[in-house]
Motif scaffolding. Structure first.
Motif, PDB file in Angstrom:
ATOM      1  N   LEU A 102      13.000  10.209 -11.863  1.00  0.00           N
ATOM      2  CA  LEU A 102      12.927  11.339 -10.941  1.00  0.00           C
ATOM      3  C   LEU A 102      11.486  11.522 -10.474  1.00  0.00           C
ATOM      4  N   MET A 103      10.535  11.363 -11.395  1.00  0.00           N
ATOM      5  CA  MET A 103       9.124  11.456 -11.032  1.00  0.00           C
ATOM      6  C   MET A 103       8.783  10.450  -9.938  1.00  0.00           C
ATOM      7  N   MET A 104       9.287   9.233 -10.049  1.00  0.00           N
ATOM      8  CA  MET A 104       8.969   8.202  -9.065  1.00  0.00           C
ATOM      9  C   MET A 104       9.441   8.602  -7.669  1.00  0.00           C
ATOM     10  N   VAL A 105      10.623   9.178  -7.585  1.00  0.00           N
ATOM     11  CA  VAL A 105      11.157   9.608  -6.295  1.00  0.00           C
ATOM     12  C   VAL A 105      10.342  10.783  -5.755  1.00  0.00           C
ATOM     13  N   LEU A 106      10.010  11.741  -6.621  1.00  0.00           N
ATOM     14  CA  LEU A 106       9.229  12.901  -6.179  1.00  0.00           C
ATOM     15  C   LEU A 106       7.803  12.513  -5.792  1.00  0.00           C
ATOM     16  N   VAL A 107       7.235  11.529  -6.468  1.00  0.00           N
ATOM     17  CA  VAL A 107       5.902  11.048  -6.079  1.00  0.00           C
ATOM     18  C   VAL A 107       5.973  10.443  -4.677  1.00  0.00           C
ATOM     19  N   CYS A 108       7.025   9.696  -4.397  1.00  0.00           N
ATOM     20  CA  CYS A 108       7.203   9.162  -3.032  1.00  0.00           C
ATOM     21  C   CYS A 108       7.250  10.297  -2.015  1.00  0.00           C
ATOM     22  N   ALA A 109       8.008  11.342  -2.320  1.00  0.00           N
ATOM     23  CA  ALA A 109       8.112  12.482  -1.406  1.00  0.00           C
ATOM     24  C   ALA A 109       6.769  13.186  -1.263  1.00  0.00           C
ATOM     25  N   GLY A 110       6.041  13.339  -2.365  1.00  0.00           N
ATOM     26  CA  GLY A 110       4.721  13.966  -2.300  1.00  0.00           C
ATOM     27  C   GLY A 110       3.745  13.159  -1.459  1.00  0.00           C
ATOM     28  N   VAL A 111       3.774  11.851  -1.617  1.00  0.00           N
ATOM     29  CA  VAL A 111       2.918  10.978  -0.808  1.00  0.00           C
ATOM     30  C   VAL A 111       3.326  11.086   0.660  1.00  0.00           C
ATOM     31  N   ALA A 112       4.619  11.191   0.927  1.00  0.00           N
ATOM     32  CA  ALA A 112       5.092  11.352   2.308  1.00  0.00           C
ATOM     33  C   ALA A 112       4.503  12.611   2.933  1.00  0.00           C
ATOM     34  N   VAL A 113       4.461  13.704   2.174  1.00  0.00           N
ATOM     35  CA  VAL A 113       3.868  14.941   2.672  1.00  0.00           C
ATOM     36  C   VAL A 113       2.375  14.730   2.923  1.00  0.00           C
ATOM     37  N   MET A 114       1.698  14.116   1.965  1.00  0.00           N
ATOM     38  CA  MET A 114       0.259  13.899   2.103  1.00  0.00           C
ATOM     39  C   MET A 114      -0.065  13.072   3.347  1.00  0.00           C
ATOM     40  N   LEU A 115       0.727  12.047   3.600  1.00  0.00           N
ATOM     41  CA  LEU A 115       0.471  11.146   4.726  1.00  0.00           C
ATOM     42  C   LEU A 115       1.162  11.584   6.013  1.00  0.00           C
ATOM     43  N   ALA A 116       1.943  12.662   5.937  1.00  0.00           N
ATOM     44  CA  ALA A 116       2.763  13.093   7.075  1.00  0.00           C
ATOM     45  C   ALA A 116       3.614  11.930   7.561  1.00  0.00           C
ATOM     46  N   SER A 117       4.240  11.226   6.625  1.00  0.00           N
ATOM     47  CA  SER A 117       5.009  10.031   6.944  1.00  0.00           C
ATOM     48  C   SER A 117       6.502  10.279   6.810  1.00  0.00           C
ATOM     49  N   ALA A 118       7.160  10.328   7.953  1.00  0.00           N
ATOM     50  CA  ALA A 118       8.614  10.479   7.940  1.00  0.00           C
ATOM     51  C   ALA A 118       9.273   9.252   7.304  1.00  0.00           C
ATOM     52  N   TRP A 119       8.686   8.082   7.523  1.00  0.00           N
ATOM     53  CA  TRP A 119       9.250   6.862   6.950  1.00  0.00           C
ATOM     54  C   TRP A 119       9.228   6.896   5.423  1.00  0.00           C
ATOM     55  N   VAL A 120       8.104   7.281   4.841  1.00  0.00           N
ATOM     56  CA  VAL A 120       8.026   7.344   3.376  1.00  0.00           C
ATOM     57  C   VAL A 120       9.024   8.381   2.864  1.00  0.00           C
ATOM     58  N   LEU A 121       9.134   9.501   3.559  1.00  0.00           N
ATOM     59  CA  LEU A 121      10.099  10.529   3.149  1.00  0.00           C
ATOM     60  C   LEU A 121      11.527   9.993   3.224  1.00  0.00           C
ATOM     61  N   LEU A 122      11.855   9.273   4.280  1.00  0.00           N
ATOM     62  CA  LEU A 122      13.194   8.700   4.422  1.00  0.00           C
ATOM     63  C   LEU A 122      13.478   7.641   3.360  1.00  0.00           C
ATOM     64  N   LEU A 123      12.452   6.927   2.927  1.00  0.00           N
ATOM     65  CA  LEU A 123      12.642   5.884   1.914  1.00  0.00           C
ATOM     66  C   LEU A 123      12.694   6.455   0.494  1.00  0.00           C
ATOM     67  N   SER A 124      12.316   7.708   0.306  1.00  0.00           N
ATOM     68  CA  SER A 124      12.317   8.304  -1.038  1.00  0.00           C
ATOM     69  C   SER A 124      13.713   8.308  -1.676  1.00  0.00           C
ATOM     70  N   PRO A 125      14.769   8.780  -0.988  1.00  0.00           N
ATOM     71  CA  PRO A 125      16.106   8.696  -1.598  1.00  0.00           C
ATOM     72  C   PRO A 125      16.565   7.251  -1.818  1.00  0.00           C
ATOM     73  N   LEU A 126      16.164   6.353  -0.932  1.00  0.00           N
ATOM     74  CA  LEU A 126      16.499   4.934  -1.115  1.00  0.00           C
ATOM     75  C   LEU A 126      15.823   4.404  -2.376  1.00  0.00           C
ATOM     76  N   CYS A 127      14.614   4.857  -2.630  1.00  0.00           N
ATOM     77  CA  CYS A 127      13.911   4.495  -3.865  1.00  0.00           C
ATOM     78  C   CYS A 127      14.770   4.893  -5.074  1.00  0.00           C
ATOM     79  N   GLY A 128      15.310   6.115  -5.055  1.00  0.00           N
ATOM     80  CA  GLY A 128      16.173   6.568  -6.146  1.00  0.00           C
ATOM     81  C   GLY A 128      17.419   5.715  -6.284  1.00  0.00           C
TER      82      GLY A 128
END
Length: 162
Positions: A102-128
């Motif tokens: 769960l941490m790995m998925v949330l870290v992806c989402a946090g990085v997406a916020v930091m980078l303002a990256s919709a792509w990273v945010l979209l890939l976060s659930p795929l990571c899970g």
């Protein structure tokens, strides 16, 4: 969904799960640079980095460091391809069966916020989902085989993610 190593005392996880999160961030960042989905949100970069950094730091502390300490305290190795001598059901394991994943998925989402990256945010659930396919399902098969009813009861009481 079988466990190829059914006679061995470990789950048949063959790919280090943290690499899934790293790849999600790298691929998402690359896609964002090549095919941006959105412009940066109307908030300052310091706010984005603060909020995203808070998500990352809280996730790592509660869902990464805490479980790691519990593993070490119990004499276990947190790597999923090593034997599990006992179930951990304290700390974050009271509300998620997979705090480190769960941490790995949330870290992806946090990085997406930091980078303002919709792509990273979209890939976060795929990571899970990929973590489920490459690790969790094998771990669950192994733990159910090894601990039987006690693990099945734990699965009924605690969700896989949250």
């Amino acid at each position: 969904m079988g466990d190829d190593f059914a006679g061995r005392d470990h789950a048949s996880v063959r790919f280090p799960p943290p690499l899934v999160g790293v790849l999600a961030v790298l691929v998402g960042y690359g896609l964002e640079r090549m095919l941006p989905l959105t412009a940066a949100p109307p908030v300052s970069s310091s706010v984005r980095w603060g909020v995203g950094g808070l998500i990352v730091a809280a996730s790592v502390a509660v869902l990464g460091v805490w479980p790691f300490v519990l593993f070490k305290r119990s004499g276990q190795d947190p790597r999923p391809w090593t034997p599990t001598p006992e179930l951990l059901i304290e700390g974050p394991y009271k509300f998620t069966r997979n705090p480190m994943y769960l941490m790995m998925v949330l870290v992806c989402a946090g990085v997406a916020v930091m980078l303002a990256s919709a792509w990273v945010l979209l890939l976060s659930p795929l990571c899970g989902r990929i973590i489920y396919l490459t690790a969790i399902r094998y771990e669950e098969t192994y733990l159910e085989r090894k601990f039987g009813d006690s693990y099945r009861r734990y699965k009924q009481q605690v969700r896989r993610w949250i």
